[in-house]
Every structure is written in structure tokens, then in C-alpha cells.
Design a protein around this motif. Structure first.
Motif, PDB file in Angstrom:
ATOM      1  N   SER A  73      -3.700   0.728  15.919  1.00 13.85           N
ATOM      2  CA  SER A  73      -3.890  -0.729  15.892  1.00 13.85           C
ATOM      3  C   SER A  73      -5.365  -1.060  15.677  1.00 13.85           C
ATOM      4  O   SER A  73      -6.242  -0.211  15.862  1.00 13.85           O
ATOM      5  CB  SER A  73      -3.404  -1.348  17.203  1.00 13.85           C
ATOM      6  OG  SER A  73      -4.097  -0.772  18.283  1.00 13.85           O
ATOM      7  N   ALA A  74      -5.610  -2.321  15.302  1.00 14.43           N
ATOM      8  CA  ALA A  74      -7.000  -2.767  15.121  1.00 14.43           C
ATOM      9  C   ALA A  74      -7.623  -3.086  16.473  1.00 14.43           C
ATOM     10  O   ALA A  74      -8.757  -2.729  16.761  1.00 14.43           O
ATOM     11  CB  ALA A  74      -7.040  -3.995  14.227  1.00 14.43           C
ATOM     12  N   GLY A  75      -6.838  -3.775  17.314  1.00 13.02           N
ATOM     13  CA  GLY A  75      -7.341  -4.156  18.632  1.00 13.02           C
ATOM     14  C   GLY A  75      -7.274  -2.966  19.578  1.00 13.02           C
ATOM     15  O   GLY A  75      -6.276  -2.255  19.635  1.00 13.02           O
ATOM     16  N   HIS A  98      -4.968  -4.506   8.093  1.00 18.23           N
ATOM     17  CA  HIS A  98      -4.239  -5.772   8.234  1.00 18.23           C
ATOM     18  C   HIS A  98      -4.797  -6.889   7.367  1.00 18.23           C
ATOM     19  O   HIS A  98      -4.290  -8.005   7.399  1.00 18.23           O
ATOM     20  CB  HIS A  98      -4.323  -6.267   9.681  1.00 18.23           C
ATOM     21  CG  HIS A  98      -4.029  -5.233  10.693  1.00 18.23           C
ATOM     22  ND1 HIS A  98      -4.971  -4.369  11.176  1.00 18.23           N
ATOM     23  CD2 HIS A  98      -2.883  -4.924  11.321  1.00 18.23           C
ATOM     24  CE1 HIS A  98      -4.432  -3.574  12.063  1.00 18.23           C
ATOM     25  NE2 HIS A  98      -3.160  -3.874  12.166  1.00 18.23           N
ATOM     26  N   ARG A 231      -5.840 -12.211  19.856  1.00 18.17           N
ATOM     27  CA  ARG A 231      -5.154 -11.781  21.070  1.00 18.17           C
ATOM     28  C   ARG A 231      -4.917 -13.030  21.932  1.00 18.17           C
ATOM     29  O   ARG A 231      -5.759 -13.941  21.963  1.00 18.17           O
ATOM     30  CB  ARG A 231      -6.015 -10.793  21.882  1.00 18.17           C
ATOM     31  CG  ARG A 231      -6.030  -9.377  21.338  1.00 18.17           C
ATOM     32  CD  ARG A 231      -4.716  -8.639  21.592  1.00 18.17           C
ATOM     33  NE  ARG A 231      -4.755  -7.277  21.120  1.00 18.17           N
ATOM     34  CZ  ARG A 231      -4.352  -6.849  19.914  1.00 18.17           C
ATOM     35  NH1 ARG A 231      -3.871  -7.711  19.031  1.00 18.17           N
ATOM     36  NH2 ARG A 231      -4.412  -5.582  19.583  1.00 18.17           N
ATOM     37  N   HIS A 279       4.086 -11.486  17.334  1.00 21.93           N
ATOM     38  CA  HIS A 279       3.079 -10.433  17.145  1.00 21.93           C
ATOM     39  C   HIS A 279       3.469  -9.509  15.981  1.00 21.93           C
ATOM     40  O   HIS A 279       3.445  -8.287  16.104  1.00 21.93           O
ATOM     41  CB  HIS A 279       2.881  -9.624  18.437  1.00 21.93           C
ATOM     42  CG  HIS A 279       1.536  -8.961  18.515  1.00 21.93           C
ATOM     43  ND1 HIS A 279       0.814  -8.843  19.678  1.00 21.93           N
ATOM     44  CD2 HIS A 279       0.768  -8.370  17.553  1.00 21.93           C
ATOM     45  CE1 HIS A 279      -0.325  -8.207  19.437  1.00 21.93           C
ATOM     46  NE2 HIS A 279      -0.378  -7.912  18.156  1.00 21.93           N
TER      47      HIS A 279
HETATM   48  O1  LIG Z   1      -4.342  -5.001  16.798  1.00 21.79           O
HETATM   49  C1  LIG Z   1      -3.394  -4.700  16.076  1.00 21.79           C
HETATM   50  O2  LIG Z   1      -3.479  -3.839  15.174  1.00 21.79           O
HETATM   51  C2  LIG Z   1      -2.080  -5.396  16.260  1.00 21.79           C
HETATM   52  O3  LIG Z   1      -2.257  -6.537  17.041  1.00 21.79           O
HETATM   53  C3  LIG Z   1      -1.094  -4.507  16.899  1.00 21.79           C
HETATM   54  O4  LIG Z   1      -1.665  -4.064  18.079  1.00 21.79           O
HETATM   55  P1  LIG Z   1      -0.816  -3.866  19.402  1.00 21.79           P
HETATM   56  O5  LIG Z   1       0.467  -3.268  19.062  1.00 21.79           O
HETATM   57  O6  LIG Z   1      -1.701  -3.000  20.175  1.00 21.79           O
HETATM   58  O7  LIG Z   1      -0.703  -5.196  20.035  1.00 21.79           O
END
Ligand SMILES: O=C(O)[C@H](O)COP(=O)(O)O
Ligand SMILES: NC(=O)c1ccc[n+]([C@@H]2O[C@H](COP(=O)([O-])OP(=O)(O)OC[C@H]3O[C@@H](n4cnc5c(N)ncnc54)[C@H](O)[C@@H]3O)[C@@H](O)[C@H]2O)c1
Length: 320
Positions: A73-75, A98, A231, A279
Motif C-alpha cells: 500500500s501507499a499509506g 495509484h 485516510r 476504500h
Molecule cells: O494506501 C493505500 O495504498 C490504500 O489506501 C490501501 O491501503 P490499506 O489497505 O492499507 O488501507
């Protein structure tokens, strides 16, 4: 010497798996989505590629050999950043993969809200032929992009194609293609009254937690739309609900929430001026290939040569 181990907590298609294997032919590669495939291998993996949700309960806080965690993921707000930093484990993100899908989602939300598509979809369900109130144009309007990173920059490009004025906020105020103006975060409150759209694309960090609350929604125009794909915790959700219920802002497009899945009790579900996506803003058919080919494999080659991955290396002080 024991074989070096790479764990990938995802199902990779054969072509992508082969590309990884070609890069590290002598390594033991464990790949698969089910935790039963990889959980007993986490402790002696040198590299883990995967989601934090899956890895967290099992591995890295024990006596592991882990040197590098490549996030899917990015976050990385839910990763144990302090622990990784203390153990000198590299963390790299999937930021960049993304940029196209999420900027498209952002525009889908902006267009939907502006042209009242959500209202017409509801009316269609009840076969109601009803002209919604006057709809607006995006052309000539101003968008504030809060977090002018990979996603924010792609969003800015699309906004320029729509004839919009684009204001960016990020850590550095150095000018950037497709942005008419760029500011640092301390200017947030002064740009909000100018924006017809406010788009949140920042990571969640100590500096962005509850960045948007009562004051920021009051500073926005009553005709402005708020989009959050960053977020949920960047926003005081209660204050957002209040702003929407009292028409202090015109509407919101939301992909992320303080608690996910969004509770059935949340008032957001019933607000007519809100579009909710669960999401999913960034998931598309190209996701896996982009993470593996554009980020992981180049990082892996660099790691093999220099002992450190290069792309999207998290700065633990900044938190992203
Ligand atoms: O940050 C991300 O790439 C997306 O929000 C997916 O991240 P997560 O599954 O950790 O929420
Ligand atoms: N909804 C989803 O499915 C989804 C998918 C991908 C990413 N995201 C979220 O979007 C975030 C951004 O992704 P990205 O790939 O564009 O990341 P990125 O690292 O390329 O960009 C982040 C930008 O935010 C800016 N920033 C950081 N702290 C800031 C602050 N306090 N004030 C203003 N700007 C600040 C940075 O300067 C940078 O320009 C991720 O961290 C993640 O939380 C959500």
C-alpha cells in the motif's frame, strides 16, 4: 549458508512471479495470499512484500531476520514505524501505483457531485423524472489539492485539462507542473476560502491527523465540495458530518473513514450530498503489476547491489 528468503503475501500471476524469480534465482520465494502459506516463514525472511494487516499479527516483532519490508500500500500509517526504525528495517511504500486510478476516482467523485449524478441514480431507482437543482460546471473553478504527491500531481493534470485553477499544498512550496500555486501546510487555512473543491491526498502522519475539523469546514465556501481519499483520520468525521448536515459545505466524496468498514449507524450513509466508495479508489487491474514491476523489482535490484532499496523509502521522521 542458508538460502535467502523472500516472502510475498500476495497471489502473483505466473508472469510476475517469474520476473521476481529471474531477479533472485537463488532465493527461496514463498508467495501466496493465505497466511498458512507464509506465516511460518516470516521470521527468517530477509524481505517481506505485503500488506501490513496480514503481516502484523505474526512476524516482524519477534526475533526476525527481516531487513526490508515492501508495503503493498501507499499509506504506511498502520505499520509499526518505531519498531522498524529501531531495528533498522527498511520500509518502502507502493506510492505511485495509484496515481492514475485514484486521480480518476477523484474526478469521478468531483464530476458526480457537480453534475448531481448521485441524485439522478437515486431517482432512477424509483423511476422518478425530476430535474435536480441547477447543476454546476467545473470549468473555471478552483481545486485545492492537499498533498501534492504522486496522486495529487496526476489529479492536478486532469484539473488543468478541465480548465481549473489548481492550488497545491505539500511540505515544499517549490512550484510544480500543473499547479498554479503551491504552498506549505501552514497556508492551508488561507487557501480554503478560495477553493470550490478541496481534495485530500496526504498520508496520515502526526502532522495530518485531524488536519480538517470544524474550523477548516467553516473556512470552506458553502458551495464547495470536499473529497477525501487520503485516510479517514485526517478528518474529524463528526465535524464533517455537521458541516454536511448544516449545508456549511455543498457535499463530499469519501473513500476513507475514521473507522472502516463504515458503521451502519454512520449518518454519512443517509446524507444526500455524499458519495461513498468503500476504500476502493486505488484498486484496478494494473495494481499488482505496477507494485512488482515499477517498484519492487527495481528496488530489489538496488537492494542486491547497494544493500538498500531506493524507490519510496520511508523517512521514519516524516512518517511516510
Ligand atoms: O494506501 C493505500 O495504498 C490504500 O489506501 C490501501 O491501503 P490499506 O489497505 O492499507 O488501507
Ligand atoms: N484510498 C486509497 O485507496 C488510497 C490509495 C493510495 C493512497 N492513499 C493515501 O494517499 C496518500 C498519498 O499517496 P501518494 O502515493 O500520493 O503519496 P506521496 O508520498 O507521493 O504524496 C504525499 C504528499 O503529501 C504531502 N504531505 C505530507 N505531509 C503533509 C502535510 N502535513 N501537509 C501537506 N502535505 C503533506 C507530501 O509533501 C507529498 O507531496 C497515502 O499515504 C495514503 O494514505 C489512499
Amino acid at each position: 549458508m542458508s538460502q535467502r528468503k523472500l516472502v510475498i503475501t500476495q497471489n502473483l500471476d505466473q508472469g510476475l512471479y517469474e520476473k521476481v524469480k529471474e531477479t533472485v534465482p537463488d532465493w527461496n520465494i514463498i508467495a501466496g495470499k493465505e497466511s498458512s502459506v507464509w506465516k511460518d516463514h516470516l521470521n527468517d525472511a530477509e524481505i517481506i512484500v505485503g500488506w501490513k494487516k496480514e503481516v502484523k499479527p505474526y512476524g516482524i516483532d519477534r526475533d526476525s531476520k527481516l531487513k526490508w519490508l515492501q508495503s503493498w500500500s501507499a499509506g504506511v500509517d498502520r505499520f509499526p514505524l518505531e519498531q522498524l526504525n529501531a531495528k533498522n528495517i527498511f520500509l518502502t511504500t507502493a506510492s505511485g501505483v495509484h496515481a492514475y486510478p485514484i486521480s480518476e476516482t477523484i474526478f469521478a467523485l468531483m464530476l458526480g457531485l457537480t453534475r448531481k449524478i448521485h441524485t439522478y441514480v437515486r431517482n432512477q431507482q424509483s423511476k422518478t423524472w425530476h430535474h435536480a437543482h441547477l447543476s454546476l460546471e467545473m470549468h473555471g473553478k478552483t481545486v485545492g489539492i492537499i498533498g501534492a504527491g504522486a496522486i495529487g500531481k496526476e489529479t492536478a493534470k486532469i484539473a488543468k485539462a478541465f480548465g481549473m485553477k489548481v492550488i497545491g499544498i505539500r511540505h515544499s512550496d517549490i512550484s510544480e507542473e500543473s499547479f498554479d500555486e503551491m504552498y506549505t501546510t501552514d497556508h492551508l487555512n488561507s487557501i480554503l476560502p478560495q477553493c470550490d473543491y478541496v481534495v485530500v491526498t496526504t498520508p496520515l502522519t502526526d502532522g495530518t491527523y485531524h488536519l480538517f475539523g470544524k474550523k477548516q469546514f467553516q473556512l470552506m465556501k458553502e458551495s464547495a465540495f470536499f473529497i477525501n481519499i487520503g485516510r479517514g483520520e485526517i478528518v474529524v468525521e463528526e465535524d464533517l458530518v455537521h458541516a454536511l448536515e448544516t449545508d456549511s459545505i455543498a457535499g463530499a466524496g469519501l473513500d476513507v473513514f475514521e473507522k472502516e468498514p463504515l458503521s451502519e449507524q454512520s449518518p454519512l450513509w443517509n446524507l444526500e450530498n455524499v458519495i461513498i466508495t468503500p476504500h476502493t479508489a486505488g484498486s484496478t487491474e494494473h495494481y499488482d503489476a505496477r507494485v512488482i514491476e515499477d517498484i519492487f523489482i527495481p528496488n530489489l535490484k538496488h537492494y542486491l547491489q547497494e544493500g538498500v532499496p531506493k524507490i519510496n523509502l520511508v523517512d521514519f521522521k516524516k512518517g511516510y
